[in-house]
Each structure stands twice: as C-alpha cells, then as structure tokens.
Design an enzyme around this catalytic site. Structure first.
Site, mmCIF file in Angstrom:
data_model
loop_
_atom_site.group_PDB
_atom_site.id
_atom_site.type_symbol
_atom_site.label_atom_id
_atom_site.label_comp_id
_atom_site.label_asym_id
_atom_site.label_seq_id
_atom_site.Cartn_x
_atom_site.Cartn_y
_atom_site.Cartn_z
ATOM 1 N N TYR A 57 0.851 -1.179 0.000
ATOM 2 C CA TYR A 57 0.000 0.000 0.000
ATOM 3 C C TYR A 57 0.893 1.237 0.000
ATOM 4 O O TYR A 57 1.593 1.522 0.976
ATOM 5 C CB TYR A 57 -0.908 0.041 1.229
ATOM 6 C CG TYR A 57 -2.055 -0.947 1.237
ATOM 7 C CD1 TYR A 57 -2.408 -1.674 0.104
ATOM 8 C CD2 TYR A 57 -2.798 -1.146 2.391
ATOM 9 C CE1 TYR A 57 -3.469 -2.565 0.129
ATOM 10 C CE2 TYR A 57 -3.866 -2.038 2.421
ATOM 11 C CZ TYR A 57 -4.186 -2.752 1.292
ATOM 12 O OH TYR A 57 -5.234 -3.645 1.317
ATOM 13 N N LEU A 207 -18.541 -1.592 1.204
ATOM 14 C CA LEU A 207 -19.303 -0.477 0.637
ATOM 15 C C LEU A 207 -19.050 -0.332 -0.857
ATOM 16 O O LEU A 207 -19.292 0.722 -1.448
ATOM 17 C CB LEU A 207 -18.953 0.830 1.361
ATOM 18 C CG LEU A 207 -19.312 0.873 2.850
ATOM 19 C CD1 LEU A 207 -18.899 2.198 3.459
ATOM 20 C CD2 LEU A 207 -20.798 0.621 3.062
ATOM 21 N N GLY A 208 -18.557 -1.419 -1.460
ATOM 22 C CA GLY A 208 -18.323 -1.390 -2.902
ATOM 23 C C GLY A 208 -17.358 -0.295 -3.308
ATOM 24 O O GLY A 208 -17.533 0.341 -4.336
#
Length: 332
Positions: A57, A207-208
């Site tokens: 990340y 939450l997509g």
C-alpha cells in the site's frame, strides 16, 4: 464493541475491522496524514482492534503511517493483519505476485520494521502466486509462526481448492476477500468450504469502494490519484445503473432508520458470526458513521427487502480492471 473469532483457530477481534489502504495516497485520491492518524486513534478508542494493511500500500507508506499511529499503544490491545507479495514497478504499475519462501521472510522483515513491532497477528499472501505452490508459501509463513514473528496465517482472494491445500499445511485463521451486497461470488463455493474447515472471513469492499456508501456521485470519477476511475463498476456506462441500486438500498435504509452505508455494513455482518467486515474509513466522520452498523439488527424481512433492492448479480461491471481480474481466485 462486540468481538468475533477469526475462525476456530484465529484470534478474537472486534466485530468491525479498520482497513487502512485509503489512508495512503494512490488508492482513493489524496490522503491527509494527520486525519488518518486521528482516525486510527478514534477507531482504537471506540474498541476496534483489527487493523488491516499491506506492505505494498503506497509502497510501504501505509505501514509507516500505522507504525506512527500505533506507537505507544499496548501491543496486545490490537491485531495487525498484513498482506504481502504484490509487486510494483517505479510507476506503481502491477508487476505480479512473489510468494517464494525467501521472499516471504524478506517481506515480513520489512513490514515488522515499518510497523515498529516484533510480530504481526495475521500474515497472508495478497494473491496466489501461480509460480509457487501454495504449500511452499504457507510452509514459509509457518516457520515464522514457529519463530514467533507471526501469530496466525490467513489467505486472500483464493479459490476453494487453494484454501484446502493451504489449510492442510497449517490451520488458516481467515480468508480476506471482497464481499458485499454487490459482490457475492464467495457464497457459491468458497464460503461453504470456509465453514467446513472452521475458517473465518474478513470482508473488504463492504461499501463497494464507496459505490454503495450513499456518498458517491458520478462526477467524482477520475479524480487525481483515485484508482476507481479505472474500475468498470465506476465507468460511465455502468455507474448510473449501479447508483440506482444504491438508491434502492437507500429506501430500505430510510425505512430502517439508518444510513445506506450502515445498512450495507450490517448486511455483511449479518451473513454469519464468522464474518468480520472491514471498513475503509479514512476520516473520523466516516468512521463515526460506520461504527453503529455493527449493532444494527436486521430481521428476515429486512434481509428480504435488501435482496429485492439489490439482487445477487445485479451490479454491472467487474470489480477490478480486466488485467487484475485474472489474479483473483473468485470473480464477481
């Protein structure tokens, strides 16, 4: 904060976990370091104990950020879940997965240093490396368990066959995989195997990636540094349809007296006590909205209404760009 176990062999963790990817620029646009650290502190103070990151990340930035945010906290008061292995080029372009045993130990050494800790609670390859048998990768992590540098072994985005092979080498605590009311392919083959073997599920993308957060608008697509601009579900030809699903979900949420984001998180949590939703909140405002979801009780009627609003398979577009889909053990 209630707790749930990560499978039959994993740790007891908060029933809601914190995903930290968006706290580093390069995923969902620019990030605010001070706000990110304040959000981690607010999550811990609210009883969230499970914090998820990955060594890739923002090329290690995220681990350094968490190391700073967690400094001074009782190490036994939280659990770190760390993914490893995704390779990047100088322009952060994807360059495959490296899960060779020697690489596993090297990646772990860097993660421990950046995080400022002597162990991670769950360590997992981020994807299956087609060039390395999963038995070899899990065997290398097992050596790190035996040495005390890792407490539990997890998996991410792999199929049922890979789960069985990995679990035969060392007990797997949990599988991390995308799971939401929009993304339900895990239900067909993978979830039954997890339950057969006593393996938990940590669900990301609940939450997509913001699509069903209730806060997404089409004009946000293509913002600088936001990778969602390249994701099919957010494309111009798909986003209007997908936001209509969000609107349908919002009507259910309003009848329930909650926000659409809270309803979406609660739906994932309602899929079983062996499922732990990860919420990628990167501000205290979004965290504050998410936290009440874990106490939201959904009745059978509520679940039926959610199914009517967003039937399985109703989302349009893949959850990743085409070049990433091939690395997934489970599709949409």
């Amino acid at each position: 904060m209630r707790t749930r176990n990560l499978g039959s062999t994993g740790p007891a963790v908060s029933a809601l976990g914190l995903g930290s990817m968006g706290m580093s620029s390069g995923a969902y646009g620019l990030s605010d370091r001070a706000e990110s650290i304040a959000t981690v502190h607010a999550a811990l103070d609210a009883g969230v104990t499970l914090v998820d990151t990955a060594d890739f990340y923002a090329m290690g930035h995220n681990e350094l950020l968490l190391g700073e945010a967690l400094r001074g906290r009782d190490r036994d008061s939280y659990q770190l879940s760390v993914k490893f292995g995704q390779q990047r080029g100088p322009g952060r372009e994807a360059a495959g997965q490296d899960s060779r045993p020697a690489a596993v130990k090297n990646f772990l050494a860097y993660s421990l240093t950046r995080l400022g800790t002597d162990h991670v609670d769950v360590y997992r390859p981020s994807r299956l490396d087609p060039a390395v048998p999963i038995e070899d990768t899990i065997g290398a992590i097992k050596e790190m368990v035996d040495a005390g540098h890792v407490r539990h072994i997890g998996l991410s985005e792999v199929d049922a066959t890979t789960i069985r092979r990995a679990h035969a080498v060392h007990p797997i605590s949990d599988l991390q995989i995308e799971y939401s009311v929009l993304t339900r392919s895990v239900e067909a083959d993978v979830l039954p195997v997890l339950r057969e073997l006593g393996i938990g599920l940590t669900a990301y993308g609940v939450l997509g990636r913001g699509l069903i957060s209730g806060h997404w608008t089409p004009d946000r697509a293509g913002a600088p540094g936001d990778q969602r601009g390249f994701t099919p579900r957010f494309s111009a030809e798909n986003v209007t349809h997908n936001l209509a699903l969000t609107d349908a979900l919002r009507r259910v949420a309003e009848a329930k007296g909650c926000t659409v984001a809270q309803l979406a998180i609660a739906w994932v949590a309602a899929q079983g006590e062996d499922v732990v939703p990860l919420v990628g909140a990167r501000t205290r405002v979004r965290l504050a909205e998410a936290l009440p979801a874990i106490d939201l009780v959904l009745t059978e009627d509520d679940l039926a209404e959610i199914e009517k609003a967003v039937p399985a398979g109703s989302a349009r577009g893949d959850r990743y760009p085409a070049n990433h889909m091939a690395s997934l053990g489970v599709g949409n």
